[in-house]
Design an enzyme around this catalytic site. Structure first.
Site, PDB file in Angstrom:
ATOM      1  N   ARG A 111      39.147  44.020  50.415  1.00 46.70           N
ATOM      2  CA  ARG A 111      40.332  43.632  49.777  1.00 46.70           C
ATOM      3  C   ARG A 111      41.388  44.685  49.102  1.00 46.70           C
ATOM      4  NH1 ARG A 111      39.809  44.089  44.225  1.00 46.70           N
ATOM      5  NH2 ARG A 111      37.869  43.891  43.506  1.00 46.70           N
ATOM      6  N   GLY A 112      42.467  44.503  48.813  1.00 46.75           N
ATOM      7  CA  GLY A 112      43.072  45.267  47.837  1.00 46.75           C
ATOM      8  C   GLY A 112      42.831  45.348  46.488  1.00 46.75           C
ATOM      9  N   THR A 116      37.106  44.509  39.392  1.00 46.92           N
ATOM     10  CA  THR A 116      37.071  43.199  38.755  1.00 46.92           C
ATOM     11  C   THR A 116      35.521  42.714  38.741  1.00 46.92           C
ATOM     12  OG1 THR A 116      38.027  41.271  38.297  1.00 46.92           O
ATOM     13  CG2 THR A 116      37.283  41.503  40.551  1.00 46.92           C
ATOM     14  N   HIS A 118      32.884  39.253  38.636  1.00 49.49           N
ATOM     15  CA  HIS A 118      32.666  37.825  39.270  1.00 49.49           C
ATOM     16  C   HIS A 118      31.208  37.719  38.615  1.00 49.49           C
ATOM     17  CE1 HIS A 118      35.855  37.822  41.915  1.00 49.49           C
ATOM     18  NE2 HIS A 118      35.586  38.753  42.372  1.00 49.49           N
ATOM     19  N   LEU A 193      40.674  33.521  45.462  1.00 53.88           N
ATOM     20  CA  LEU A 193      41.139  33.612  43.641  1.00 53.88           C
ATOM     21  C   LEU A 193      39.736  33.218  43.091  1.00 53.88           C
ATOM     22  CD1 LEU A 193      41.123  30.213  42.713  1.00 53.88           C
ATOM     23  CD2 LEU A 193      43.215  30.322  44.127  1.00 53.88           C
ATOM     24  N   CYS A 210      41.411  45.083  36.998  1.00 53.76           N
ATOM     25  CA  CYS A 210      42.449  45.109  37.817  1.00 53.76           C
ATOM     26  C   CYS A 210      43.421  46.296  37.350  1.00 53.76           C
ATOM     27  CB  CYS A 210      43.128  43.869  37.833  1.00 53.76           C
ATOM     28  SG  CYS A 210      42.277  42.242  38.162  1.00 53.76           S
TER      29      CYS A 210
END
Length: 863
Positions: A111-112, A116, A118, A193, A210
């Protein structure tokens, strides 16, 4: 502007508006708006596993789009085990720790965006959506995901959320509650998301989330607690909810708002962290049984919409074709009064998908003859797929269609249709046409390059294939799979292994196909250590539940001699499979073959007996393996029983079983029974003839073998490489030197077969057995095969047979030069010296073996 031109412009403008409305109506009424939902929101799933699930679904989706097929959208909902994920734009400057001492697992994704976190308490949604199907661009898709979160926060928690220009995600005040990261491949978008509900925010302190330094990360739980009695932005009595209740409320709202924003109906699948949802998804249409589709059809006939609405007819027709009810589909097609291009395309694609290529082409021809409806790019892609199948004149028909598209059809050539044309030329082995067409393509995607790569590999041009792979501007997992599998199939196992290692560094994810190829490669190389590493990775990603992967794991351990491990996996699979009555769910033949090749005949027979006792279907390969074991061990009684069992099952016409039975009788000393069975066999091909010729050869009946070989030639059955090995062996055993030389010339000059090491060894043995040692020695040098150790071993045995010590010594020196660590030259020469009472030299040779630590393999006997 003239009035005529204005009228033309107005009409064209009106037509374009009407077309837009029709497209919207078609999407809402004609297409399946369902979405497969794999809901694991209460489970903590490893990030790598979820990523692999997405990749497999995306690859399958892309492949089906290329075949002019499609699947419903997919939605995966879950929580993650703690992990830091880095996007393609991530910089280690945004990490407040040393990578080697990361507080949690680090995972680099496709992904770009930046880094981040999780973890538990964060609801993650992974939609896998075809943007073209939803008629949306990437910007609209991002805004739609943000809209889902904004609606959830507003409807369930009365939070006033917003977007911030230039940034992705959803914010409440200065706190970011939801992050969005997506990836797009050929209109298919995935990833999604992550919404912080009850997430522990402390891990975010170790990173710059981010890449945004001046903003905070927030969570729903914190905002509820912070603003429950003030500010007016948050109202309600949510502060008393525990974490589990808060997750449940948020999850329910997320699902509801997603359905409304994307206008889809969710089909929930029972799933868990331990089950890979991908295989379930790909079998979706299998749930549409004949009865269910007929019920739907009956309801539509009853309310009158089946024949009055083309869209409803097309919907039912699609259900029939997707569930492989092609006869019912054709009957419905004939009853539809007004057919549009989609009606024709659904039926033609259905026939093409299930291999009924002739019917698909017949309906395409009928469509052209009627001339009412013009085929579109989807219709043509399916027809081109039929042309590159096994039908006759497929290339010629494909060229005609290509010419018609260029000259007469008003069709926009998109990359999918161009790839279908390229695939046609490649599969029909028209590589020159494929090369020229590839150069003219306006846009080449990774599928285009993969098709060209597969074409080169099909022509066995390995060097050219590798060069093409290296220069490809973009490579996906299919590219790596294609080149590694191609190299392996052409015998370049070490090069394939090198690329597999490179793939682990350059390609972010493997799929089931990659693991299947990798395990097959490890089996070929007998590389147990790497095989175990792949097994470990397979278990971590839970792909070891896949039946094919399990079968390949068993095969790998069998080939590496680890039968205990293979047996353990087999028993686990057998005990965990509820569909035991269907033997194709369990790799019975693999484990039986493994036992046999590792000399564990009793275990093989135990497994085979359990199959027979449980009345499971026994395939031809398993029966051939048991017969081969019976032959090699001289177990005639077992061979008789298997022969009777084969007759009972009705497999007696199978070519490979016929050959195995003949071979079994011959090796068990029952040559008359082998010949009798051969005579009774009505179906005889080159394999059966060769087996019978070889049976005579191993029994020393050279004249009978030669006579049978001539009989085969008279029946115009062309011999192959194995046939010539058998007849040359027969000539050698019978001392038929003249005939052997004749067949060796016949093989090269008439049938164009290039001699291999077996043929050369047979010729040296032919001369050697007849005592023509000088001729054998000259033959080796004349044929330029002096570097082949096998032919020197044969000649050395002949020297021992005819007690030619001088030549034996010379041949042994040559062998020692080629294979200094091989025991056979020492043993053969030592035995020759002993027979001529040259004890000193024999003793020196044995001493030399001990000095060089060369061990002789112990002999074996069935006595």
């Amino acid at each position: 502007m003239s009035s005529e031109k204005m009228v033309r412009f107005s009409c064209r403008h009106f037509d374009e508006q009407l077309l837009c409305h029709l497209r919207l109506f078609t999407r809402l009424t004609l297409f399946d708006s369902s979405c497969d939902c794999y809901d694991m929101y209460k489970e903590l799933v490893p990030y790598a596993k979820a990523w692999s699930w997405q990749k497999v679904i995306v690859d399958e989706r892309k492949a089906r789009i290329e075949r002019n097929e499609d699947l419903a959208d997919t939605l995966i909902i879950l929580q993650h085990q703690p992990v830091y994920t880095l996007g393609t734009g991530s910089s280690e400057e945004n990490l407040n720790f040393d990578v080697k001492n990361a507080p949690f697992e680090l995972y680099r994704t496709e992904r770009g965006g930046e880094v981040t976190y999780h973890g538990p308490g964060q609801l993650v949604m992974y939609p896998i959506i075809n943007l073209r199907y939803h008629k949306m661009d990437l910007h609209w898709y991002l805004r739609s995901l943000e809209e889902v979160i904004i609606r959830v926060l507003s409807s369930s928690f009365s939070m006033e959320a917003s977007r911030i220009d230039g940034l992705t995600g959803v914010w409440v005040g200065g706190q970011k509650l939801a992050a969005i990261g997506i990836r797009v491949s050929q209109w298919v978008t995935y990833h999604g998301l992550a919404l912080n509900v009850t997430t522990d925010l402390s891990p975010f302190r170790h990173i710059v989330p981010c890449g945004i330094r001046d903003r905070q990360v927030g969570r729903i739980k914190g905002l509820l607690r912070e603003h429950s009695h003030s500010n007016g932005r948050v109202t309600g009595n949510h502060q008393d909810l525990d974490d589990a209740q808060l997750i449940d409320i948020t999850h329910k709202s997320l699902v509801k708002e997603f359905c409304e924003v994307f206008q889809v109906d969710l089909r929930f699948a029972v799933c868990s962290n331990t089950i890979n949802p991908v295989p379930i998804k790909l079998q979706h249409y299998a749930h549409y049984s004949s009865f269910k589709v007929q019920v739907i059809h009956s309801k539509k006939i009853k309310d009158g919409s089946a024949h009055n609405s083309c869209s409803i007819s097309n919907y039912i027709l699609n259900l029939y074709t997707k569930s492989n009810q092609l006869a019912s589909a054709q009957k419905l097609f004939d009853e539809i009064p007004q057919r549009d291009v989609r009606t024709w395309t659904i039926l033609i694609s259905g026939f093409a998908q299930f291999g009924v290529y002739v019917n698909a082409l017949l309906f395409f021809i009928k469509m052209q003859k009627e001339g009412i409806v013009i085929p579109n790019e989807f219709t043509l892609s399916s027809v081109l797929k039929c042309c590159c199948s096994s039908i006759s004149n497929g290339l010629r028909l494909g060229k005609s269609i290509h010419g018609w598209i260029i000259t007469a059809a008003a069709i926009d050539l998109d990359v999918a249709l161009e790839n279908a044309m390229l695939d046609l030329y490649v599969k029909c082995e028209a590589i020159d046409y494929a090369e020229r067409f590839f150069e003219t393509m306006s846009y080449k995607n990774v599928v285009s390059w993969n098709i060209k790569l597969a074409g080169y590999l099909a022509t066995e041009d390995v060097e050219r294939s590798v060069k093409l792979f290296e220069m490809m501007p973009e490579k996906d997992v299919s590219s790596w799979n294609t080149i590694i599998d191609g190299l392996m199939r052409h015998g370049f196992h070490r090069h394939a292994l090198k690329l597999l290692r490179q793939m682990t560094l350059d390609c972010p994810s493997f799929n089931e196909v990659t693991f299947s190829i990798s395990l097959t490669l490890m089996s070929s190389l007998r590389d147990l250590e790497l095989g175990r590493q792949i097994h470990g990775k397979v278990k971590r990603l839970s792909i070891d539940k896949d039946m094919l992967v399990r079968a390949l794991l068993i095969d790998m351990y069998c080939k590496c001699g680890q039968m205990e491990k293979a047996s353990t996996i087999f028993q686990e699979l057998r005990e965990g499979t509820t569909e035991v009555q269907h033997s194709h769910y369990v790799p019975w033949s693999t484990i039986i073959s493994g036992y046999i090749h590792n000399g564990m005949l009793k275990d093989a027979l135990d497994v085979f007996s359990s199959m027979v006792r449980d009345r499971l279907e026994v395939d031809v390969f398993t029966l051939s393996s048991i017969l081969s074991a019976s032959a090699n061990c001289g177990l005639l009684e077992l061979g008789w029983q298997i022969h009777g069992y084969v007759q009972k099952l009705g497999h007696i016409s199978d070519i490979f079983l016929i050959s195995a039975i003949i071979d079994m009788y011959a090796k068990c000393g029952k040559l008359d029974s082998a010949w009798l069975f051969f005579e009774q066999t009505k179906t005889r091909n080159i394999v059966v003839w060769t087996t019978m010729i070889n049976s005579y050869a191993i029994h020393g009946k050279g004249s009978d073998a030669v006579q049978l070989f001539e009989c085969m030639l008279n029946q115009r059955i062309a011999p192959n490489e194995v046939s010539f090995v058998s007849v040359l062996t027969a000539c050698g055993h019978a001392g038929l030197v003249k005939e052997g030389c004749k067949y060796f010339r016949l093989m090269k000059q008439v049938y164009g077969i290039k001699p291999g090491v077996e043929h050369f060894s047979c010729m040296v043995d032919l001369f050697g057995r007849a005592g023509c040692l000088e001729e054998a020695y000259n033959f080796i040098h004349e044929q330029g095969i002096s570097s082949m150790s096998e032919v020197w071993k044969v000649l050395l045995s002949s020297c021992l047979l005819h007690k030619n010590v001088k030549m034996a010594r010379h041949v042994s020196e040559k062998l020692l030069e080629l294979q200094p660590s091989e025991h056979s030259p020492y043993i053969l020469l030592s035995n020759t010296c002993s027979e001529h009472e040259n004890w000193d030299e024999a003793s020196n040779l044995r001493g030399l073996m001990q000095e060089r630590k060369i061990m002789k393999h112990p002999g074996q006997s069935w006595t």
